[in-house]
Design an enzyme around this catalytic site. Structure first.
Site, mmCIF file in Angstrom:
data_model
loop_
_atom_site.group_PDB
_atom_site.id
_atom_site.type_symbol
_atom_site.label_atom_id
_atom_site.label_comp_id
_atom_site.label_asym_id
_atom_site.label_seq_id
_atom_site.Cartn_x
_atom_site.Cartn_y
_atom_site.Cartn_z
ATOM 1 N N LYS A 114 121.481 -41.856 32.768
ATOM 2 C CA LYS A 114 120.634 -40.805 32.206
ATOM 3 C C LYS A 114 119.299 -40.682 32.928
ATOM 4 O O LYS A 114 118.739 -39.590 33.014
ATOM 5 C CB LYS A 114 120.414 -41.022 30.702
ATOM 6 C CG LYS A 114 121.683 -40.790 29.900
ATOM 7 C CD LYS A 114 121.417 -40.475 28.448
ATOM 8 C CE LYS A 114 122.716 -40.018 27.798
ATOM 9 N NZ LYS A 114 122.605 -39.745 26.388
ATOM 10 N N LYS A 206 132.829 -38.412 31.824
ATOM 11 C CA LYS A 206 132.936 -38.316 30.367
ATOM 12 C C LYS A 206 132.582 -36.912 29.876
ATOM 13 O O LYS A 206 131.665 -36.299 30.392
ATOM 14 C CB LYS A 206 131.951 -39.333 29.765
ATOM 15 C CG LYS A 206 131.860 -39.347 28.264
ATOM 16 C CD LYS A 206 130.883 -40.412 27.792
ATOM 17 C CE LYS A 206 129.528 -39.849 27.386
ATOM 18 N NZ LYS A 206 129.517 -38.992 26.208
ATOM 19 N N LYS A 209 127.672 -33.922 25.665
ATOM 20 C CA LYS A 209 126.846 -32.822 25.165
ATOM 21 C C LYS A 209 125.873 -32.368 26.231
ATOM 22 O O LYS A 209 125.551 -31.183 26.328
ATOM 23 C CB LYS A 209 126.005 -33.290 23.980
ATOM 24 C CG LYS A 209 126.771 -33.652 22.756
ATOM 25 C CD LYS A 209 125.807 -33.665 21.569
ATOM 26 C CE LYS A 209 126.110 -34.805 20.629
ATOM 27 N NZ LYS A 209 125.396 -36.035 20.966
#
Ligand code: ATP
Ligand code: MG
Length: 344
Positions: A114, A206, A209
């Site tokens: 991230k 993956k 969102k």
């Protein structure tokens, strides 16, 4: 010491809830209600570890709450609330920041992914995220945590934090009459054919969102036509479906679609391949569209109905928060006494 079985899990209000969240997490939340007391949390303090538009965040918090209820979680029997309404989560997270070691957090792959290349510019909250997650679970002394495969490493860290707290304060814990352990070591529940649903565009990533391409995921708010289009466009290879699971090796896109079908139908991948082995993807995708639409349409309709009534959602969250806080405050009293913090 035997801890009372209790389930805790959370979902971030970070954007579009997708099929991965449903199959990897929320669908399991629903079935665990039959056998356990459960606490399900909209983890808004986790969401703000990356930028969230303050004019959008309330809608996202209410939408995750609506999804919980629309999928079948009963907010009267179980506890459904948003994290920021129970300050004890953040309070215990601070204590855990002082228990967790830098070396442990440095190994977390979610932070690396991230934060990306510009790590210096990532928030301190994003780095400390796993200590807050440990607090979310342990402030209720929860014993079981249903999550997707991507959260396995964070769950292991939660266990390490619980263990270190129990060890560091062993004398103080005993002096306060808490037997030998104050916190349970929470167990991850990561089972079934869809613990890691992959992107429809790239079988090695993956479904998320926060992924910019909407074509990569099926949102719980997508209508039937959108679902059909996304599944028909999903990346596949040119071969027919294999007739056993071994034939899915090195075919990540095929493996993903078969896993999704299996999870939606409550079958194993082996069963799905018995039925569709030898079929072309065009045939299988038609069946997958039909099944996905059949399962998601009622959820979609109920979510729409619920989000149209924000005061009702807010009342659910307020009620859940008050009930959660009673439990969390009790744990915090114990923690303060054990650590030696003077309290009223
Ligand atoms: P973000 O990209 O903002 O992190 P997310 O899609 O990863 O969002 P989270 O709110 O972080 O969603 O995770 C909620 C739950 O859904 C967790 O239990 C997580 O493990 C699970 N989950 C998330 N993505 C998937 C996926 N692709 N397959 C299975 N489970 C998933
Ligand atoms: Mg995530």
């Amino acid at each position: 010491m035997a801890f009372k079985p209790l389930v805790f899990s959370g979902v971030q209000p970070t954007g579009n809830l997708h099929l991965g969240n449903y199959l990897g997490a929320i669908k399991k939340f629903v079935s665990l209600q039959e056998s356990h007391d459960c606490i399900y949390c909209v983890v808004d303090l986790h969401a703000i570890t990356v930028w969230q538009d303050p004019t959008e965040l309330p809608r996202a918090i209410r939408e995750v709450t609506a999804a919980f209820i629309a999928c079948g979680i009963d907010p009267k029997k179980q506890i459904v609330f948003n994290q920021s309404q129970v300050a004890e989560h953040a309070e215990l997270a601070w204590v855990f920041n002082c228990v967790a070691r830098l070396g442990w957090l440095n190994r977390m792959t979610q932070f690396k992914e991230k934060a990306g290349k510009d790590r210096e510019n990532a928030s301190v909250g994003l780095y400390a995220y796993p200590a807050l997650m440990a607090a979310d679970i342990l402030v209720y002394r929860a014993t079981h945590v249903p999550v997707g495969e991507d959260q396995k490493q964070h769950l292991e860290l939660s266990r390490d934090i619980a263990q270190k707290f129990n060890n560091d304060f062993i004398t103080s814990i005993a002096a306060r009459g808490f037997d030998d352990a104050f916190f349970p070591l929470p167990e991850p529940l990561i089972q079934g054919p869809a613990t890691r649903v992959m992107s429809l565009r790239d079988g090695t990533r993956k479904m998320s969102k926060s992924e910019p391409s909407d074509q990569s995921r099926i949102n719980l708010t997508d209508d039937a036509d959108t679902i059909a289009l996304k599944i028909r466009r999903a990346k596949t290879d040119p071969d027919a479906l294999p007739s056993d699971e071994k034939g899915l090796e090195n075919r990540p896109e095929a493996d993903n679609l078969v896993g999704i079908y299996a999870a939606l139908a409550d079958h194993s991948k082996a069963d799905v391949l018995k039925q569709f082995g030898g079929a072309q993807f065009s045939t299988f995708k038609n069946a997958l569209v039909e099944l996905t639409v059949a399962k998601l349409s009622p959820i979609n309709a109920e979510m729409r109905r619920l989000v149209a009534d924000p005061p009702h959602i807010d009342a659910v969250l307020a009620d859940g928060s008050s009930r959660a806080q009673v439990l969390a405050a009790d744990t915090m009293k114990g923690v303060k006494d054990i650590v030696g913090l003077v309290r009223r």
